[in-house]
Write a protein that holds these residues in place. Structure first.
Motif, PDB file in Angstrom:
ATOM      1  N   PHE A  39      25.193 -19.929  -0.759  1.00  0.00           N
ATOM      2  CA  PHE A  39      24.552 -19.002  -1.701  1.00  0.00           C
ATOM      3  C   PHE A  39      25.293 -19.062  -3.038  1.00  0.00           C
ATOM      4  CE2 PHE A  39      23.559 -17.614   2.507  1.00  0.00           C
ATOM      5  CZ  PHE A  39      22.278 -17.094   2.448  1.00  0.00           C
ATOM      6  N   ASN A  40      24.530 -19.272  -4.101  1.00  0.00           N
ATOM      7  CA  ASN A  40      25.103 -19.378  -5.439  1.00  0.00           C
ATOM      8  C   ASN A  40      24.334 -18.476  -6.398  1.00  0.00           C
ATOM      9  OD1 ASN A  40      27.109 -21.843  -5.340  1.00  0.00           O
ATOM     10  ND2 ASN A  40      25.292 -22.466  -4.206  1.00  0.00           N
ATOM     11  N   ALA A  41      25.074 -17.760  -7.267  1.00  0.00           N
ATOM     12  CA  ALA A  41      24.470 -16.908  -8.289  1.00  0.00           C
ATOM     13  C   ALA A  41      25.440 -16.808  -9.454  1.00  0.00           C
ATOM     14  CB  ALA A  41      24.144 -15.517  -7.748  1.00  0.00           C
ATOM     15  N   ILE A  42      24.887 -16.734 -10.651  1.00  0.00           N
ATOM     16  CA  ILE A  42      25.725 -16.636 -11.849  1.00  0.00           C
ATOM     17  C   ILE A  42      26.457 -15.302 -11.849  1.00  0.00           C
ATOM     18  CG2 ILE A  42      25.696 -16.563 -14.373  1.00  0.00           C
ATOM     19  CD1 ILE A  42      23.237 -18.319 -14.313  1.00  0.00           C
ATOM     20  N   GLY A  43      27.759 -15.377 -12.041  1.00  0.00           N
ATOM     21  CA  GLY A  43      28.575 -14.172 -12.071  1.00  0.00           C
ATOM     22  C   GLY A  43      29.107 -13.754 -10.715  1.00  0.00           C
ATOM     23  N   TYR A  44      28.822 -14.536  -9.670  1.00  0.00           N
ATOM     24  CA  TYR A  44      29.273 -14.199  -8.317  1.00  0.00           C
ATOM     25  C   TYR A  44      29.966 -15.409  -7.690  1.00  0.00           C
ATOM     26  CZ  TYR A  44      26.479  -9.948  -8.576  1.00  0.00           C
ATOM     27  OH  TYR A  44      25.971  -8.735  -8.949  1.00  0.00           O
ATOM     28  N   ALA A  45      30.893 -15.103  -6.814  1.00  0.00           N
ATOM     29  CA  ALA A  45      31.595 -16.177  -6.114  1.00  0.00           C
ATOM     30  C   ALA A  45      30.675 -16.821  -5.077  1.00  0.00           C
ATOM     31  CB  ALA A  45      32.852 -15.626  -5.441  1.00  0.00           C
ATOM     32  N   GLU A  46      30.853 -18.120  -4.914  1.00  0.00           N
ATOM     33  CA  GLU A  46      30.038 -18.861  -3.948  1.00  0.00           C
ATOM     34  C   GLU A  46      30.366 -18.417  -2.522  1.00  0.00           C
ATOM     35  OE1 GLU A  46      29.380 -23.297  -4.376  1.00  0.00           O
ATOM     36  OE2 GLU A  46      30.721 -23.226  -2.647  1.00  0.00           O
ATOM     37  N   ARG A  47      29.309 -18.330  -1.690  1.00  0.00           N
ATOM     38  CA  ARG A  47      29.508 -17.931  -0.292  1.00  0.00           C
ATOM     39  C   ARG A  47      28.738 -18.865   0.624  1.00  0.00           C
ATOM     40  NH1 ARG A  47      28.156 -12.179   2.810  1.00  0.00           N
ATOM     41  NH2 ARG A  47      29.058 -12.828   4.821  1.00  0.00           N
ATOM     42  N   THR A  48      29.376 -19.212   1.738  1.00  0.00           N
ATOM     43  CA  THR A  48      28.770 -20.104   2.733  1.00  0.00           C
ATOM     44  C   THR A  48      28.746 -19.402   4.082  1.00  0.00           C
ATOM     45  OG1 THR A  48      29.612 -22.056   1.554  1.00  0.00           O
ATOM     46  CG2 THR A  48      28.907 -22.354   3.839  1.00  0.00           C
ATOM     47  N   ILE A  49      27.603 -19.439   4.753  1.00  0.00           N
ATOM     48  CA  ILE A  49      27.477 -18.847   6.087  1.00  0.00           C
ATOM     49  C   ILE A  49      26.925 -19.905   7.043  1.00  0.00           C
ATOM     50  CG2 ILE A  49      27.055 -16.549   5.104  1.00  0.00           C
ATOM     51  CD1 ILE A  49      24.121 -16.883   6.011  1.00  0.00           C
ATOM     52  N   VAL A  50      27.137 -19.666   8.328  1.00  0.00           N
ATOM     53  CA  VAL A  50      26.623 -20.557   9.377  1.00  0.00           C
ATOM     54  C   VAL A  50      25.739 -19.726  10.303  1.00  0.00           C
ATOM     55  CG1 VAL A  50      27.218 -22.122  11.271  1.00  0.00           C
ATOM     56  CG2 VAL A  50      28.693 -21.987   9.242  1.00  0.00           C
ATOM     57  N   LEU A  51      24.506 -20.178  10.474  1.00  0.00           N
ATOM     58  CA  LEU A  51      23.607 -19.469  11.378  1.00  0.00           C
ATOM     59  C   LEU A  51      24.084 -19.618  12.819  1.00  0.00           C
ATOM     60  CD1 LEU A  51      20.074 -20.367   9.947  1.00  0.00           C
ATOM     61  CD2 LEU A  51      21.443 -18.334   9.526  1.00  0.00           C
ATOM     62  N   PRO A  52      23.905 -18.593  13.615  1.00  0.00           N
ATOM     63  CA  PRO A  52      24.294 -18.703  15.032  1.00  0.00           C
ATOM     64  C   PRO A  52      23.557 -19.845  15.723  1.00  0.00           C
ATOM     65  CG  PRO A  52      23.845 -16.413  14.434  1.00  0.00           C
ATOM     66  CD  PRO A  52      23.379 -17.253  13.287  1.00  0.00           C
ATOM     67  N   LYS A  53      24.254 -20.502  16.625  1.00  0.00           N
ATOM     68  CA  LYS A  53      23.632 -21.622  17.337  1.00  0.00           C
ATOM     69  C   LYS A  53      22.686 -21.156  18.433  1.00  0.00           C
ATOM     70  CE  LYS A  53      27.372 -24.895  16.486  1.00  0.00           C
ATOM     71  NZ  LYS A  53      28.367 -25.826  17.080  1.00  0.00           N
ATOM     72  N   GLU A  54      22.905 -19.967  18.928  1.00  0.00           N
ATOM     73  CA  GLU A  54      22.037 -19.431  19.965  1.00  0.00           C
ATOM     74  C   GLU A  54      21.222 -18.275  19.398  1.00  0.00           C
ATOM     75  OE1 GLU A  54      21.588 -20.705  22.876  1.00  0.00           O
ATOM     76  OE2 GLU A  54      23.148 -22.252  22.651  1.00  0.00           O
ATOM     77  N   ILE A  55      19.983 -18.541  19.078  1.00  0.00           N
ATOM     78  CA  ILE A  55      19.064 -17.520  18.587  1.00  0.00           C
ATOM     79  C   ILE A  55      17.862 -17.516  19.529  1.00  0.00           C
ATOM     80  CG2 ILE A  55      17.623 -16.753  16.670  1.00  0.00           C
ATOM     81  CD1 ILE A  55      19.477 -18.221  14.765  1.00  0.00           C
ATOM     82  N   ARG A  56      17.670 -16.428  20.252  1.00  0.00           N
ATOM     83  CA  ARG A  56      16.611 -16.365  21.255  1.00  0.00           C
ATOM     84  C   ARG A  56      15.237 -16.192  20.622  1.00  0.00           C
ATOM     85  NH1 ARG A  56      19.279 -12.359  25.869  1.00  0.00           N
ATOM     86  NH2 ARG A  56      21.127 -13.681  26.308  1.00  0.00           N
ATOM     87  N   ASP A  57      15.193 -15.374  19.569  1.00  0.00           N
ATOM     88  CA  ASP A  57      13.903 -15.097  18.941  1.00  0.00           C
ATOM     89  C   ASP A  57      13.589 -16.185  17.919  1.00  0.00           C
ATOM     90  OD1 ASP A  57      11.579 -13.931  18.276  1.00  0.00           O
ATOM     91  OD2 ASP A  57      12.422 -12.102  17.407  1.00  0.00           O
ATOM     92  N   SER A  58      12.333 -16.204  17.470  1.00  0.00           N
ATOM     93  CA  SER A  58      11.923 -17.178  16.448  1.00  0.00           C
ATOM     94  C   SER A  58      12.217 -16.671  15.040  1.00  0.00           C
ATOM     95  CB  SER A  58      10.428 -17.479  16.593  1.00  0.00           C
ATOM     96  OG  SER A  58       9.669 -16.290  16.412  1.00  0.00           O
ATOM     97  N   LYS A  59      12.769 -15.442  14.933  1.00  0.00           N
ATOM     98  CA  LYS A  59      13.104 -14.865  13.643  1.00  0.00           C
ATOM     99  C   LYS A  59      14.561 -14.418  13.659  1.00  0.00           C
ATOM    100  CE  LYS A  59       8.412 -13.104  12.941  1.00  0.00           C
ATOM    101  NZ  LYS A  59       7.580 -11.884  12.710  1.00  0.00           N
ATOM    102  N   TYR A  60      15.188 -14.561  12.513  1.00  0.00           N
ATOM    103  CA  TYR A  60      16.578 -14.122  12.388  1.00  0.00           C
ATOM    104  C   TYR A  60      16.757 -13.479  11.008  1.00  0.00           C
ATOM    105  CZ  TYR A  60      21.668 -14.202  12.201  1.00  0.00           C
ATOM    106  OH  TYR A  60      22.990 -13.848  12.099  1.00  0.00           O
ATOM    107  N   THR A  61      17.371 -12.306  10.989  1.00  0.00           N
ATOM    108  CA  THR A  61      17.549 -11.541   9.750  1.00  0.00           C
ATOM    109  C   THR A  61      19.021 -11.212   9.563  1.00  0.00           C
ATOM    110  OG1 THR A  61      15.363 -10.548  10.035  1.00  0.00           O
ATOM    111  CG2 THR A  61      16.851  -9.500   8.449  1.00  0.00           C
ATOM    112  N   GLU A  62      19.478 -11.299   8.305  1.00  0.00           N
ATOM    113  CA  GLU A  62      20.878 -10.987   8.004  1.00  0.00           C
ATOM    114  C   GLU A  62      20.990 -10.513   6.551  1.00  0.00           C
ATOM    115  OE1 GLU A  62      25.325 -13.091   7.999  1.00  0.00           O
ATOM    116  OE2 GLU A  62      23.581 -14.137   8.835  1.00  0.00           O
ATOM    117  N   MET A  63      21.835  -9.508   6.332  1.00  0.00           N
ATOM    118  CA  MET A  63      22.143  -9.033   4.992  1.00  0.00           C
ATOM    119  C   MET A  63      23.305  -9.851   4.431  1.00  0.00           C
ATOM    120  SD  MET A  63      20.000  -6.553   4.356  1.00  0.00           S
ATOM    121  CE  MET A  63      20.778  -5.702   2.989  1.00  0.00           C
TER     122      MET A  63
END
Length: 216
Positions: A79-103
Motif C-alpha cells: 500500500f502506497n500513498a503520498i504523505g504516508y509510510a509504505e506498508r506491506t501485508i500478507v493475506l492469510p493462506k487459509e481462507i475458508r470463505d470466498s470473501k476476505y475483509t481487513e481494515m
C-alpha cells in the motif's frame, strides 16, 4: 426428470468450484477493506495497492478509502500513498470463505524541515544603512520625562477639555462675582478727575522730553 435435476445440480457445483480457482489451481477471494490513518482514524483516499505476488498488478482505493479486488490467499500486497509510510501485508493462506475483509492502517510520514528565517534586507549594506538610521524606542523613564515636561503639560492644557469639577468651580465664581456687583453701575472713565489728571501729566511729560531732545 430426476436425471435432469441431478445433472443441473452437478453442473452448478462444477461451475462454482472452477469459479473459485484460477487455471493454475489457486483459490480466488474477494479482498475488500477500508484504509485509514493510524493516528486520526480518518480515511486515506486514492491509495495505490500493488499485488507483488501477481505480476505487480495495481489497484486503487476510492475517495472514501474503500477498495475491493480479487486476490489469492497468501498474496503479498503493498500500500502506497503520498504523505504516508509504505506498508506491506500478507493475506492469510487459509481462507475458508470466498470473501476476505481487513481494515488497513497507514502511518503518516512526518518530515521536520529546518526553520527558515526571511529578512527584508537583500544585502549587508542595506541592513547596515537601515540599522544606523533606526530610531531607538524610548524607555519608560524617558517617556515619563517627556510626558511631564512643561511643553507637554502646556499643550495638554490647551487641547484637553475641562472636566466637570472645573466647570462647576468656574460657574460658582461667576455667580459669586455677579452677586457682588449686583445693583452697582459701571463708572465712566471720562468722568473720573483722577484719570484726567494722569492724562495731563503724561502729556506734559511728553512735551518736556521733546523739548530736551530738540535742545540737545
Amino acid at each position: 426428470m430426476k436425471y435432469i435435476t441431478t445433472l443441473l445440480l452437478l453442473l452448478f457445483f462444477t461451475v462454482g468450484v472452477f469459479a473459485q480457482q484460477t487455471p493454475d489451481g489457486k483459490k480466488l477471494v474477494q479482498f475488500s477493506g477500508i484504509i485509514t490513518d493510524m493516528d486520526s482514524n480518518f480515511v486515506v483516499p486514492y491509495v495505490t495497492i500493488t499485488n507483488l505476488s501477481n505480476e505487480e498488478q495495481r489497484y486503487a482505493a476510492n475517495y472514501k478509502g474503500y477498495f475491493s479486488f480479487v486476490a489469492h490467499p497468501g498474496d503479498v500486497l503493498q500500500f502506497n500513498a503520498i504523505g504516508y509510510a509504505e506498508r506491506t501485508i500478507v493475506l492469510p493462506k487459509e481462507i475458508r470463505d470466498s470473501k476476505y475483509t481487513e481494515m488497513i492502517g497507514l502511518k503518516a510520514n512526518i518530515v521536520y524541515l529546518p526553520a527558515v528565517r526571511i529578512y527584508p534586507w537583500a544585502t549587508v549594506e542595506e541592513f547596515t544603512k537601515d540599522f544606523l538610521s533606526m530610531k531607538i524606542a524610548d524607555d519608560d523613564m524617558e517617556i515619563a520625562r517627556k510626558n511631564l515636561s512643561g511643553e507637554s503639560l502646556s499643550g495638554r492644557m490647551k487641547t484637553l477639555p475641562r472636566n466637570g469639577a472645573e466647570i462647576s468651580s468656574e460657574n460658582f465664581h461667576s455667580n459669586f462675582n455677579r452677586e457682588l456687583t449686583k445693583g452697582l453701575g459701571t463708572t465712566n472713565p471720562l468722568l473720573n478727575p483722577f484719570a484726567w489728571g494722569k492724562l495731563m501729566q503724561m502729556i506734559m511729560s511728553g512735551d518736556k522730553s521733546r523739548q530736551q531732545n530738540s535742545n540737545n
